[in-house]
Structure formats: structure tokens, C-alpha cells
Design a protein around this motif. Structure first.
Motif, short mmCIF file in Angstrom:
data_model
loop_
_atom_site.label_atom_id
_atom_site.label_comp_id
_atom_site.label_asym_id
_atom_site.label_seq_id
_atom_site.Cartn_x
_atom_site.Cartn_y
_atom_site.Cartn_z
N ARG A 197 3.32 0.11 -8.42
CA ARG A 197 2.02 -0.19 -8.10
C ARG A 197 1.46 1.36 -6.99
O ARG A 197 2.14 1.50 -6.24
CB ARG A 197 1.75 -1.30 -7.16
CG ARG A 197 0.12 -1.57 -6.91
CD ARG A 197 -0.20 -2.87 -6.12
NE ARG A 197 0.18 -2.56 -4.72
CZ ARG A 197 1.49 -3.02 -4.16
NH1 ARG A 197 2.02 -3.74 -4.78
NH2 ARG A 197 1.56 -2.90 -3.03
N GLU A 232 -1.07 3.08 -5.19
CA GLU A 232 -2.36 3.06 -4.28
C GLU A 232 -2.62 4.43 -3.59
O GLU A 232 -1.95 5.29 -3.12
CB GLU A 232 -1.91 2.07 -3.02
CG GLU A 232 -1.78 0.54 -3.57
CD GLU A 232 -1.47 -0.05 -2.25
OE1 GLU A 232 -2.45 -0.70 -1.64
OE2 GLU A 232 -0.25 -0.53 -2.06
N VAL A 265 -5.12 5.91 -0.79
CA VAL A 265 -6.00 5.21 0.45
C VAL A 265 -6.80 6.23 1.07
O VAL A 265 -6.08 7.18 1.57
CB VAL A 265 -5.00 4.52 1.31
CG1 VAL A 265 -5.58 4.05 2.58
CG2 VAL A 265 -4.12 3.55 0.56
N THR A 316 -10.60 5.65 -2.66
CA THR A 316 -9.57 4.33 -2.26
C THR A 316 -9.62 3.63 -3.89
O THR A 316 -10.34 3.15 -4.23
CB THR A 316 -9.92 3.63 -1.24
OG1 THR A 316 -9.85 4.25 -0.03
CG2 THR A 316 -8.86 2.50 -1.08
N GLN A 324 -6.43 1.57 -6.60
CA GLN A 324 -4.98 0.88 -6.52
C GLN A 324 -5.07 0.68 -8.14
O GLN A 324 -5.84 0.26 -8.99
CB GLN A 324 -5.16 -0.70 -5.85
CG GLN A 324 -3.73 -1.25 -6.26
CD GLN A 324 -3.47 -2.60 -5.63
OE1 GLN A 324 -3.65 -2.31 -4.25
NE2 GLN A 324 -3.52 -3.49 -6.37
N GLU A 338 -2.30 -1.03 -10.90
CA GLU A 338 -1.20 -1.85 -10.99
C GLU A 338 0.02 -1.39 -11.81
O GLU A 338 -0.02 -0.56 -12.62
CB GLU A 338 -1.68 -3.07 -11.66
CG GLU A 338 -3.00 -3.89 -11.12
CD GLU A 338 -2.47 -4.44 -9.54
OE1 GLU A 338 -1.44 -4.55 -9.25
OE2 GLU A 338 -3.28 -4.23 -8.72
#
Length: 361
Positions: A3, A5, A7, A29, A31, A33
Motif C-alpha cells: 500500500r 501512501e 503524505v 496526500t 493512498q 491500495e
């Protein structure tokens, strides 16, 4: 697989990242999967390759963090991130056979011979390279070489993600379609995390489960093909997605009506509430597929003049002048010629509104 991310991520190539104009990537930001198929879509220079290189570790972001399964990898080198990257032009060893090219990443990691043979055969079969395994790569066509490059990225089952940077640029259009379909099949079979960079909306929309649309270093929307087409969150998405793109017309709003030069459209209740009190730049958006054409004046229609009609076999692509505006429409058929007067209807349920380029209704 991982995953991924991002940020509070941003990047500036110049020394002063605090100046907004210096950003190659504006703050974001996001994400992604594990096991998903994603595309970064946008015009040249929008920042998509910079973002891909930040994920791979080729570029360190000037601000923010990159996480793989919750682990901060921002400062790790590419070899420590366990990713595979496929570039625009084939990266292969011409003097090696196809088999040895595919086996190289596995042998480097100490795989046993039997396991290498099994995995190489599996990937070669998926990419229809089985008949070429004993041939040297130097004698193969450009598309076959790119398939080898794709195979080198896909052959490792333990990678956090496979990153594709416009990998089909050197392939002819028909083979592009075949390879996109093949990549989609491979993704469903291997469940690898795939991130695909392209400026071609057809490539992005047919390959990815979720498309991230970028312009001028900013992510303006991430969504499925249907969401990007039917509910573009930004005027750029409406214009960039579709062929032709969305009609975008400046308008003013008063007394529950959107006023265009040459016509007016009653607002739905949702639009009326969303636009109440707005004093920014208001833009009306409607896809050419949803514009309706009538040959006599009816309720909620505005007079227009046909400027061009092209019969494309499955449909007609027409353009109309509505006041100073030009509106495109995709119609099942249209028995009209340039100069004819018609009436256009822009259905309220298919009409979107944007304030300062961002969708509000």
C-alpha cells in the motif's frame, strides 16, 4: 506488493520550495491500495513522471513523505524499495536471449534454477514470448523488445509495485491495444500493484481501475473512468477527458436561471442551492453526448445555428453557435447542414457547474 501512501508530498527543483511558483508537484496526500492498477494521466510537463520517480526513489521529494505499508521509505534508494520500473524505451540486454533477459532479475536475487525456469515460462506465456525464449533480443522487433522490458518488470512476484513510464510510446497503435489488454489480464492474474504513467486518456482509462488526473503539478481528480467522464471535479478534467471534451461555457446565475450569451437554462434545485451567493467565475459544463438538438422551439431550448456536421458512421459530431459560444454535440443522427437554425436543450440533470474551475454542482 505494498500500500503506497503519499503524505503532504510536494517537490520543487529550484532551491526555494516555499515559493508556490517553483513547485513541480504541488502539495498532495494520496493512498494507493495494495494490488491496485493506477494511472497517472496528464499532458507533458504536468509532473506525472516526477511523481513516479519520487515513488521509485530516483527523486527525493523536497517536502513530505512516501510510505510503503506504513514504513517511511522517503530516504531509501530505489534498490532498497523493492520496486520494478519499466521505461519509455526498452531496457534490455541485446546480447542475451529472451529467456536470460527475463531470468536476470531473479538470478540476481539468488532464485534456484527450477524456480527461475517456472517463473520465466509463466511470464513469457502471458506476454506471448514463449516462441522467442531462445532468440537473442537484438534480432527482435521494437514491440517484442518492449514486451521483454515489460516482462523484466513483471517477473518478480515479490515487488512492492511495478511502475510504468509511458511504456507503449514506441509501439504502433494496434499493438498498443493488444498490450494494454494483455497488461490488464496479467494484473488480474498476478495481483501486482501497477502504476502507469501516460498522456493518452485511452491508455489510462482502459488500463487502470483508478486514474489520477494531473495538470501543472497538481492532482485535480482521482477516480474511475465513469467518474471522470460523468462527474469531472475540475474543468481541466472535463476538457481533457473525452473526444471531444466537455463543453465549458461562462455564465451568470440569477433568479434560478443560468444565463449564457444566446440562451438560458433553468437550474436544478441542487445547482440553485450550490450556486447561491457565489461571486466567482461560474462555468457551465456539459458533455457533447448529452446535448440534445430539436428542429422546432420547445420548452427549455435555446436557438442555435449549425456550424458543421461530420458523419462518423456510428454517430454525427456537430458544432453549433449559441451566441458567441461554440457547442459540440454527439448525436445519433442529424439531418441538417451548416447555416441551419435549430434549438438546443442542455438537460439539467446532465449539466454541471464550476466556480473558479472547481465543481460545485
Amino acid at each position: 506488493m505494498a500500500r503506497i501512501e503519499l503524505v503532504d508530498l510536494a517537490h520543487a527543483y529550484k532551491p526555494n520550495p516555499s515559493a508556490p511558483g517553483d513547485y513541480a508537484l504541488r502539495p498532495m496526500t494520496m493512498q494507493w491500495e495494495d494490488g491496485g492498477a493506477y494511472a497517472l494521466l496528464g499532458p507533458s510537463g504536468c509532473g506525472k513522471t516526477t511523481l513516479l520517480n519520487i515513488i521509485s526513489g530516483l527523486v527525493r521529494p523536497s517536502h513530505g513523505r512516501v510510505l510503503f505499508d506504513g514504513k517511511d521509505v522517503t530516504d531509501l534508494q530505489p534498490e532498497a524499495r523493492n520496486i520494478a520500473q519499466v521505461f519509455q524505451f526498452p531496457v534490455i540486454y541485446d546480447t542475451m536471449t529472451v529467456f536470460d533477459n527475463l531470468a536476470f532479475p531473479l538470478r540476481n536475487r539468488g532464485w534456484k534454477t527450477a524456480e527461475v525456469n517456472r517463473r520465466v515460462q509463466q511470464v513469457a506465456e502471458m506476454l506471448e514470448l514463449s516462441a522467442d525464449l531462445k532468440h537473442r533480443a537484438s534480432g527482435l522487433s521494437a514491440d517484442a523488445k518492449q514486451k521483454i522490458s515489460l516482462g523484466r518488470g513483471l517477473v518478480r512476484p515479490d515487488v512492492a509495485a511495478v511502475l510504468f513510464d509511458e511504456p507503449l510510446t514506441v509501439i504502433d497503435p494496434h499493438l498498443k491495444w493488444l498490450l494494454r489488454r494483455k497488461l490488464k489480464e496479467i494484473h488480474h492474474e498476478l495481483k501486482l500493484s501497477l502504476i502507469y504513467v501516460t498522456h493518452d486518456q485511452v491508455e489510462a482509462l482502459t488500463f487502470a481501475d483508478k486514474v489520477v488526473v494531473m495538470t501543472q503539478g497538481e492532482v485535480v481528480q482521482a477516480g474511475s473512468a465513469q467518474e471522470l467522464f460523468e462527474e469531472p471535479a475540475h474543468t481541466f478534467v472535463g476538457y481533457f477527458i473525452g473526444n471531444p471534451g466537455m463543453n465549458l461555457l461562462p455564465c451568470t446565475v440569477a433568479d434560478g436561471v443560468a444565463h449564457l450569451d444566446g440562451g438560458s437554462i433553468p437550474l436544478t434545485e441542487r445547482a440553485r442551492v450550490a450556486l447561491q451567493g457565489e461571486n466567482g467565475k461560474i462555468t457551465l459544463g456539459i458533455r457533447p453526448e448529452f446535448v440534445e438538438c430539436e428542429f422546432s422551439q420547445q420548452a427549455d431550448t435555446s436557438p442555435a445555428t449549425v456550424t458543421s456536421v461530420r458523419n462518423l458512421g456510428t454517430h454525427c459530431l456537430a458544432e453549433f453557435s449559441l451566441g458567441v459560444h461554440t457547442i459540440a454535440a454527439k448525436l445519433r443522427q442529424l439531418s441538417a447542414a451548416a447555416g441551419d437554425k435549430v434549438w438546443l436543450r442542455l438537460p439539467g440533470e446532465r449539466t454541471l457547474f464550476y466556480v473558479n474551475d472547481k465543481r460545485v454542482a
